[in-house]
Write a protein that holds these residues in place. Structure first.
Motif, mmCIF file in Angstrom:
data_model
loop_
_atom_site.group_PDB
_atom_site.id
_atom_site.type_symbol
_atom_site.label_atom_id
_atom_site.label_comp_id
_atom_site.label_asym_id
_atom_site.label_seq_id
_atom_site.Cartn_x
_atom_site.Cartn_y
_atom_site.Cartn_z
ATOM 1 N N LYS A 81 0.816 -1.193 -0.119
ATOM 2 C CA LYS A 81 0.094 0.155 -0.185
ATOM 3 C C LYS A 81 0.717 1.339 -0.006
ATOM 4 O O LYS A 81 0.390 2.307 -0.351
ATOM 5 N N ILE A 82 2.107 1.233 0.505
ATOM 6 C CA ILE A 82 2.701 2.643 0.671
ATOM 7 C C ILE A 82 3.862 2.665 -0.650
ATOM 8 O O ILE A 82 4.541 3.598 -0.843
ATOM 9 N N GLY A 83 3.834 1.477 -1.311
ATOM 10 C CA GLY A 83 4.588 1.689 -2.690
ATOM 11 C C GLY A 83 5.858 0.839 -2.737
ATOM 12 O O GLY A 83 6.937 1.582 -3.271
ATOM 13 N N ALA A 84 6.058 -0.322 -2.198
ATOM 14 C CA ALA A 84 7.134 -1.299 -2.380
ATOM 15 C C ALA A 84 6.550 -2.819 -2.914
ATOM 16 O O ALA A 84 5.404 -3.060 -2.289
ATOM 17 N N ILE A 85 7.209 -3.315 -3.645
ATOM 18 C CA ILE A 85 7.036 -4.793 -4.267
ATOM 19 C C ILE A 85 7.524 -5.533 -3.328
ATOM 20 O O ILE A 85 8.898 -5.587 -3.491
ATOM 21 N N VAL A 86 7.165 -6.383 -2.668
ATOM 22 C CA VAL A 86 7.735 -7.456 -1.884
ATOM 23 C C VAL A 86 7.669 -8.609 -2.689
ATOM 24 O O VAL A 86 6.523 -8.975 -2.871
ATOM 25 N N GLN A 87 8.936 -9.097 -3.133
ATOM 26 C CA GLN A 87 8.923 -10.288 -4.075
ATOM 27 C C GLN A 87 9.210 -11.641 -3.245
ATOM 28 O O GLN A 87 9.211 -12.792 -3.768
ATOM 29 N N LYS A 88 9.525 -11.642 -1.754
ATOM 30 C CA LYS A 88 9.566 -12.793 -1.069
ATOM 31 C C LYS A 88 8.754 -12.427 0.410
ATOM 32 O O LYS A 88 9.174 -11.559 1.051
ATOM 33 N N LEU A 89 8.083 -13.460 0.567
ATOM 34 C CA LEU A 89 7.237 -13.161 1.735
ATOM 35 C C LEU A 89 7.676 -12.980 2.899
ATOM 36 O O LEU A 89 7.045 -11.971 3.714
ATOM 37 N N ASN A 90 8.781 -13.689 3.299
ATOM 38 C CA ASN A 90 9.579 -13.239 4.631
ATOM 39 C C ASN A 90 10.560 -12.025 4.561
ATOM 40 O O ASN A 90 11.194 -11.788 5.459
ATOM 41 N N ALA A 91 10.392 -11.446 3.205
ATOM 42 C CA ALA A 91 11.550 -10.271 3.252
ATOM 43 C C ALA A 91 11.263 -9.093 4.211
ATOM 44 O O ALA A 91 12.353 -8.382 4.737
ATOM 45 N N ILE A 92 10.285 -8.736 4.561
ATOM 46 C CA ILE A 92 9.797 -7.564 5.476
ATOM 47 C C ILE A 92 10.549 -7.939 6.710
ATOM 48 O O ILE A 92 11.056 -7.120 7.508
ATOM 49 N N GLU A 93 10.279 -9.106 7.491
ATOM 50 C CA GLU A 93 10.851 -9.373 8.809
ATOM 51 C C GLU A 93 12.252 -9.674 8.749
ATOM 52 O O GLU A 93 12.880 -9.154 9.691
ATOM 53 N N SER A 94 12.929 -10.106 7.581
ATOM 54 C CA SER A 94 14.076 -10.078 7.485
ATOM 55 C C SER A 94 14.809 -8.889 7.566
ATOM 56 O O SER A 94 15.921 -8.743 8.329
ATOM 57 N N PHE A 95 14.221 -7.858 6.926
ATOM 58 C CA PHE A 95 14.831 -6.448 6.812
ATOM 59 C C PHE A 95 14.867 -6.098 8.161
ATOM 60 O O PHE A 95 15.917 -5.252 8.602
ATOM 61 N N SER A 96 14.055 -6.546 9.197
ATOM 62 C CA SER A 96 14.096 -5.765 10.625
ATOM 63 C C SER A 96 15.150 -6.629 11.336
ATOM 64 O O SER A 96 15.624 -5.953 12.284
ATOM 65 N N ASN A 97 15.662 -7.524 10.907
ATOM 66 C CA ASN A 97 17.008 -8.285 11.674
ATOM 67 C C ASN A 97 18.220 -7.847 10.990
ATOM 68 O O ASN A 97 19.129 -8.295 11.510
#
Length: 808
Positions: free
Chosen positions: A283-299
């Protein structure tokens, strides 16, 4: 060579015959794959085995309770599978939808004109243009080339580029790293090489994030404990000469232990949390191409990024042209070079406005590559063949003939050009590109200089805030660039980030280090300049070899190996096609400012799973404790397979649902394992002790039969589980009122079911199925007094625990 390509009629004919590239390479699972994987999951296989176990003893003993238990267990499996299917399909739709935002177009020649079309519209015999950074989308044959070099590492693992000549085959999934050319589509759709090997070129690496590794460890431990407890229960029951409960109750107890500790719920809620995170980020304008990528980024502990296209906007402009020949002539030569160059990168576009010789003819070329950091062009001007070179100032300076070299150095220092991206433009005399190899040419060239071209970058206005946010969260930044250290340092200084000389190094200096020295340097330095792609890749590999979670942000082909190797790869929308294809996250509109929001979303995911893990594991440890206590004859075992389902609803299911939807805690969770297990051990131990004393006090003050006593203990467990939910939600520091209202509703709902005798078909069916027994008023008073006292102790103890864990 004039290329006309297919006519519109020929395209229609091939499309009608099914000779188009319509076969879609799925970035996400198909609906069939999702359905099969969820129905035949490991958890369902275990659950169905438990059902078969219970049904077998129902047939032998003809006890209706076992039949109802098996129905209850089946209901749990169907519900969990249904939720998992719904959420994964919803997640797939969200991923597929945002992927449509990323245009995947190619340039084809039809009717003698270049056209930009969606890659699925390509048909057999189409002529496709390929330039640096483009991916080969179908198998084909090269029909024209200007030093076209193709990297097939995504297909073969071999990273050395292959120079392609006319007539050579190119395979889908490979990509262009240098030069340009045209190829004719031969095999499209499912017939293409990449699709035949399961879309290997577009198949993303799947690496477990730290959170997923923790969850997997917990799952293995819990299931191991379940099997051990079942074994102990069987041994104790068979060794006892007199039994305090029947064989059917023994079977029900085994089923209860197994179904309680099969950790499907934790995996399910984690998957749902990931899916919601993907939806929010899209919704904010990024394409996530791997489901766990967001949580991965926080680590992430280290963020490595290129300068161009990340810190800057990749919009270059000429700051100055300082010539050693008449300025007008230098600009004419430079403009002619730009006009005839096959390269269309940002640097060439910055000088293409300059005047040019209209009669100049293209002869040959060595296109720019990250390896040589220069481009060489052979032209015929006024019937004279001449070879021009354009590349990094500090790379080419030592190849300049004297005394011009001294003049250039004087201009460079007097004009204070070190703060810009500087390129040297000149001529190589007495050489023909067709008569010498690229390697020989690079080693032999002697340059007659024309000018220094100083290029300035446009700084991203949003970059400093993002960098500061990451620094506040303990994340370290590394700049990996092919530019000179002086130019990058000036850019960093402009955005308010001072990097000292001691914090800089170059690719040449890195080449001189052994492995230990290399490791020390990458941890201690901040700016790495004049790097080649293999330098960036080695830096990422070194971080990972030290168990560091690392992200790579880039936009060009030279960043591709590092992006592929990193735990999480991030690309800009304006980046090369192949870089976007393999990245885990693509930032639409090149918004660097989205990174903090993605980081926050990752923290929400971790904090949500942290909270849900506390609820889930508290219940699991409680079952373990109750089992051990019952084996030691210290406590009645009040649970059955159906009552466990009821406990799950009030202690995990409904609370986890509201946490997943409403949690907005973005604080970084720094001690996940310590925090979770200290919470779980505290809660489960106090709840066990509370249940033990509840059994003593209820038995003493209220004379009720064993079935009602078990129901009273079950009530104590459910109320304490809701209090446990209050404590978990209060630790988040966010939206407490919503959680308190919701928890109060849960207690009222259970009291309504168990305490108020209203006879309706639905309520009676629920009470019968979940073995809810009506308790008298006096029992309820004792329960409320006991749970109030235990809750107070629970809350106070957790306040002390929280201070100890967070060192407040």
């Amino acid at each position: 060579m004039e290329i006309t390509g297919l006519t519109s009629k020929e395209v229609r004919e091939r499309t009608d015959k099914g000779l188009s590239n319509q076969y879609a390479a799925h970035k996400t699972k198909t609906y069939r794959e999702i359905t099969v994987e969820n129905i035949f999951s490991l958890f369902n296989l275990i659950t169905f085995s438990i059902i078969i176990f219970v049904i077998t003893f129902y047939i032998r003993n003809n006890d209706e309770r076992l039949l109802l238990d098996s129905i209850g267990i089946l209901f749990i499996a169907i519900t969990n599978t249904g939720i998992a299917l719904f959420q994964e399909i919803k997640s797939k739709k969200a991923l597929d939808k945002v992927n449509l935002l990323l245009k995947r177009e190619v340039i084809v020649i039809r009717e003698g004109k270049k056209q930009s079309i969606d890659q699925t519209k390509v048909v057999v015999d189409d002529i496709i243009e390929i330039v640096r950074g483009d991916q080969i989308i179908v198998d084909g044959i090269v029909i024209g080339t200007k030093r076209l070099e193709i990297d097939e590492s995504l297909l073969t693992g071999e990273s050395i580029p292959i120079e392609k000549s006319t007539g050579d085959t190119v395979l889908s999934g490979s990509f262009c790293v240098s030069g340009n050319g045209y190829y004719k589509a031969v095999k499209v759709g499912i017939e293409s090489h990449a699709n035949k090997v399961t879309n290997l070129a577009k198949k993303f690496k799947f690496s477990l994030t730290p959170l997923q590794k923790r969850i997997n460890f917990i799952l293995k431990v819990l299931f191991g404990i379940a099997l051990l407890l079942v074994l102990i229960e069987i041994l104790v029951y068979n060794l006892e000469t007199t039994h305090t409960y029947t064989f059917v109750e023994h079977i029900r107890k085994i089923a209860t232990i197994l179904i309680s500790l099969v950790p499907q719920g934790l995996v399910l809620t984690a998957s749902v949390t990931f899916a919601i995170g993907v939806y929010r980020i899209s919704k904010i304008g990024a394409i996530v191409q791997k489901l766990n990528a967001i949580e991965s980024f926080s680590n992430v502990e280290y963020v490595c990024m290129d300068k161009t296209g990340t810190l800057t906007e990749n919009k270059l402009k000429v700051h100055s042209i300082n010539s050693v020949i008449p300025n007008e002539k230098a600009e004419m030569m430079l403009g002619t070079f730009a006009f005839n160059s096959s390269e269309q990168n940002a640097t060439i576009k910055a000088i293409e406005h300059l005047p040019k010789y209209s009669d100049a003819k293209y002869i040959n070329e060595i296109p720019f590559s990250s390896e040589i950091k220069m481009s060489i062009l052979e032209l015929e001007i006024a019937s004279q063949k001449r070879v021009f070179v354009f590349g990094g100032y500090d790379i080419l300076l030592n190849k300049v003939i004297e005394p011009e070299k001294e003049k250039l150095e004087s201009i460079f220092h007097n004009q204070n050009l070190s703060i810009y991206r500087n390129l040297l433009f000149g001529e190589i005399e007495n050489i023909k590109l067709s008569e010498i190899s690229q390697e020989e040419l690079i080693g032999l060239i002697a340059i007659k200089p024309f000018c220094i071209v100083s290029i300035s970058d446009t700084i991203r206005q949003d970059v400093l805030d993002a960098i500061n946010l990451f620094k506040d969260n303990g994340i370290k930044f590394k700049i990996l660039t092919g530019d000179s250290p002086e130019a990058v340092s000036a850019i960093l200084k402009e955005i308010g980030w001072d990097v000292t000389i001691d914090e800089m190094t170059t690719g040449t200096q890195l080449d001189e280090l052994n492995e230990k020295e290399f490791s020390d340097v990458i941890f201690n330095k901040t700016l790495f300049a004049r790097l080649k792609p293999e330098h960036k890749l080695k830096i990422i590999k070194t971080f990972k070899s030290h168990k560091k979670h690392v992200a790579m942000i880039g936009d060009g082909v030279n960043d591709l190996p590092a992006i592929k190797q990193a735990d999480i790869g991030i690309a800009m929308e304006e980046g090369s096609a192949i870089t976007k294809e393999v990245a885990d996250i693509v930032l639409l509109k090149n918004k660097f400012s989205l990174l903090p929001e993605i980081f926050d979303e990752g923290n929400k995911i971790v904090n949500s799973v942290n909270a849900i893990s506390k609820l889930f594991l508290t219940k699991n440890f409680l079952v373990i404790y109750l089992t051990l206590a019952s084996l030691l004859s210290l406590l009645d075992f009040p649970l059955t397979p159906r009552r466990v389902s009821l406990l799950n609803i009030f202690s995990i299911g409904l609370p986890a649902f509201i946490i997943t939807l409403k949690n907005n805690n973005t604080h970084k969770c720094r001690n996940f394992v310590k925090d979770v297990f200290s919470f779980v051990l505290t809660s489960s131990t106090l709840m066990l002790v509370g249940t033990y004393f509840s059994q003593i006090f209820i038995s003493k003050f209220v004379s009720i039969p064993k079935p009602e006593l078990d129901m009273a203990l079950m009530t104590v467990l459910i109320i304490l589980s809701v209090i446990n939910f209050f404590i978990v939600s209060s630790e988040s520091g966010e939206r407490k009122n919503i959680y308190y209202i919701y928890g109060t509703f849960l207690i009222v709902l259970f009291v309504f079911l168990a305490g108020i005798k209203i006879d309706t078909y639905i309520l009676n069916l629920l009470r019968t199925f979940y073995e809810i027994i009506h308790l008298n008023f006096k029992t309820w008073i004792v329960i409320f007094i006991l749970t109030a006292l235990i809750s107070a102790i629970l809350i106070i103890t957790h306040r002390i625990r929280e201070r100890m864990v967070t060192n407040k």
